[in-house]
Design a protein around this motif. Sequence first.
Motif, PDB file in Angstrom:
ATOM      1  N   MET A   1       0.835  -1.201   0.000  1.00 24.12           N
ATOM      2  CA  MET A   1       0.000   0.000   0.000  1.00 24.12           C
ATOM      3  C   MET A   1       0.870   1.252   0.000  1.00 24.12           C
ATOM      4  O   MET A   1       1.736   1.404   0.870  1.00 24.12           O
ATOM      5  CB  MET A   1      -0.881  -0.052   1.264  1.00 24.12           C
ATOM      6  CG  MET A   1      -1.900   1.036   1.392  1.00 24.12           C
ATOM      7  SD  MET A   1      -3.322   0.844   0.332  1.00 24.12           S
ATOM      8  CE  MET A   1      -4.640   0.704   1.521  1.00 24.12           C
ATOM      9  N   ARG A   2       0.659   2.121  -0.963  1.00 23.07           N
ATOM     10  CA  ARG A   2       1.407   3.379  -1.036  1.00 23.07           C
ATOM     11  C   ARG A   2       0.431   4.527  -0.819  1.00 23.07           C
ATOM     12  O   ARG A   2      -0.425   4.774  -1.659  1.00 23.07           O
ATOM     13  CB  ARG A   2       2.093   3.518  -2.401  1.00 23.07           C
ATOM     14  CG  ARG A   2       3.158   2.471  -2.601  1.00 23.07           C
ATOM     15  CD  ARG A   2       3.888   2.590  -3.921  1.00 23.07           C
ATOM     16  NE  ARG A   2       4.872   1.530  -3.992  1.00 23.07           N
ATOM     17  CZ  ARG A   2       4.594   0.283  -4.351  1.00 23.07           C
ATOM     18  NH1 ARG A   2       3.380  -0.053  -4.723  1.00 23.07           N
ATOM     19  NH2 ARG A   2       5.543  -0.633  -4.329  1.00 23.07           N
TER      20      ARG A   2
ATOM     21  N   LYS B   1       7.919  -2.336  -0.114  1.00 21.75           N
ATOM     22  CA  LYS B   1       6.592  -2.972   0.027  1.00 21.75           C
ATOM     23  C   LYS B   1       5.461  -1.946   0.175  1.00 21.75           C
ATOM     24  O   LYS B   1       4.283  -2.317   0.214  1.00 21.75           O
ATOM     25  CB  LYS B   1       6.597  -3.910   1.233  1.00 21.75           C
ATOM     26  CG  LYS B   1       6.833  -3.196   2.563  1.00 21.75           C
ATOM     27  CD  LYS B   1       6.732  -4.161   3.745  1.00 21.75           C
ATOM     28  CE  LYS B   1       7.138  -3.456   5.035  1.00 21.75           C
ATOM     29  NZ  LYS B   1       7.105  -4.351   6.192  1.00 21.75           N
ATOM     30  N   GLY B   2       5.834  -0.684   0.275  1.00 19.98           N
ATOM     31  CA  GLY B   2       4.828   0.362   0.437  1.00 19.98           C
ATOM     32  C   GLY B   2       5.277   1.358   1.484  1.00 19.98           C
ATOM     33  O   GLY B   2       6.360   1.203   2.063  1.00 19.98           O
TER      34      GLY B   2
ATOM     35  N   ASP C   1      -1.607   4.418  -4.167  1.00 24.71           N
ATOM     36  CA  ASP C   1      -2.917   3.768  -4.100  1.00 24.71           C
ATOM     37  C   ASP C   1      -3.998   4.764  -3.703  1.00 24.71           C
ATOM     38  O   ASP C   1      -5.116   4.690  -4.200  1.00 24.71           O
ATOM     39  CB  ASP C   1      -2.875   2.613  -3.098  1.00 24.71           C
ATOM     40  CG  ASP C   1      -1.949   1.518  -3.578  1.00 24.71           C
ATOM     41  OD1 ASP C   1      -2.286   0.892  -4.597  1.00 24.71           O
ATOM     42  OD2 ASP C   1      -0.878   1.322  -2.980  1.00 24.71           O
ATOM     43  N   ALA C   2      -3.650   5.650  -2.778  1.00 20.17           N
ATOM     44  CA  ALA C   2      -4.636   6.638  -2.338  1.00 20.17           C
ATOM     45  C   ALA C   2      -3.939   7.808  -1.665  1.00 20.17           C
ATOM     46  O   ALA C   2      -2.828   7.686  -1.155  1.00 20.17           O
ATOM     47  CB  ALA C   2      -5.627   6.005  -1.362  1.00 20.17           C
TER      48      ALA C   2
ATOM     49  N   ARG D   1      -7.643  10.067  -6.792  1.00 20.94           N
ATOM     50  CA  ARG D   1      -7.388   9.038  -5.773  1.00 20.94           C
ATOM     51  C   ARG D   1      -7.550   9.584  -4.357  1.00 20.94           C
ATOM     52  O   ARG D   1      -6.998   9.042  -3.404  1.00 20.94           O
ATOM     53  CB  ARG D   1      -6.016   8.394  -5.981  1.00 20.94           C
ATOM     54  CG  ARG D   1      -4.829   9.326  -5.891  1.00 20.94           C
ATOM     55  CD  ARG D   1      -3.639   8.749  -6.600  1.00 20.94           C
ATOM     56  NE  ARG D   1      -3.906   8.712  -8.031  1.00 20.94           N
ATOM     57  CZ  ARG D   1      -3.203   8.011  -8.913  1.00 20.94           C
ATOM     58  NH1 ARG D   1      -2.192   7.278  -8.528  1.00 20.94           N
ATOM     59  NH2 ARG D   1      -3.506   8.034 -10.197  1.00 20.94           N
ATOM     60  N   LEU D   2      -8.301  10.667  -4.257  1.00 20.80           N
ATOM     61  CA  LEU D   2      -8.458  11.341  -2.967  1.00 20.80           C
ATOM     62  C   LEU D   2      -9.538  10.667  -2.113  1.00 20.80           C
ATOM     63  O   LEU D   2     -10.628  10.386  -2.587  1.00 20.80           O
ATOM     64  CB  LEU D   2      -8.834  12.805  -3.203  1.00 20.80           C
ATOM     65  CG  LEU D   2      -8.708  13.716  -1.994  1.00 20.80           C
ATOM     66  CD1 LEU D   2      -7.234  13.905  -1.616  1.00 20.80           C
ATOM     67  CD2 LEU D   2      -9.347  15.069  -2.286  1.00 20.80           C
TER      68      LEU D   2
END
Length: 182
Positions: free
Chosen positions: A1-2, A79-80, A108-109, A158-159
């Motif tokens: 997850m980023r 990994k994020g 991602d978000a 992506r907000l």
Amino acid sequence: MRLVLVGPPGAGKGTQAVRLAERLDVPHISTGDLFRANLGQRTELGLAAQRYMDAGELVPDEVTVGMVRDRLADEDAAKGFILDGFPRTLTQADGLTSLLTETSDELDAVVALDVPEETLIARLLGRGRDDDTEDVIRRRQEVYREETAPLLEYYADRLVTVDAVGEVAEITDRIVEALGKA
Ligand code: AMP
């Protein structure tokens, strides 16, 4: 997850970033913490950043993006990550996009923490950090409105906006829930 956490000073980014990093098992990367650590060790970077930090101004983009580039190259960030306090300008956001493109990664978000301004000032005055005098606090809010708030538009696709008034644990749950839906 980023993830990127965005919000005005005092919105609870740091607190939530630490909790989310644990929940999502990714490193928490705070540019404010990195600058303070550099300053504590009296590195060249830290000394260059000091006068901006003391005045509530942003450290120049080039310096900041370079520091983030180095940190994202560390193995644990593969990994994020959760970025806290970065990006803070459109130039930094473009810099981050370029860094991520080099490794074919994407955010991602982007989580925006929403808190009314009066609540922020009251919280910050209670925090008592060295750079928390009222003038500096007000200046940091102004810098947020002028330089950082445009990122909400930049990341519109992506907000994830979360109401960040309430109990710490409750807000973390709201973020996790909102990310699940995003
Ligand atoms: P913070 O702990 O995020 O409030 O950051 C403390 C100070 O570090 C800020 O007031 C800025 O002077 C500097 N800083 C932190 N992150 C950034 C950034 N992304 N760009 C420029 N300056 C930053």
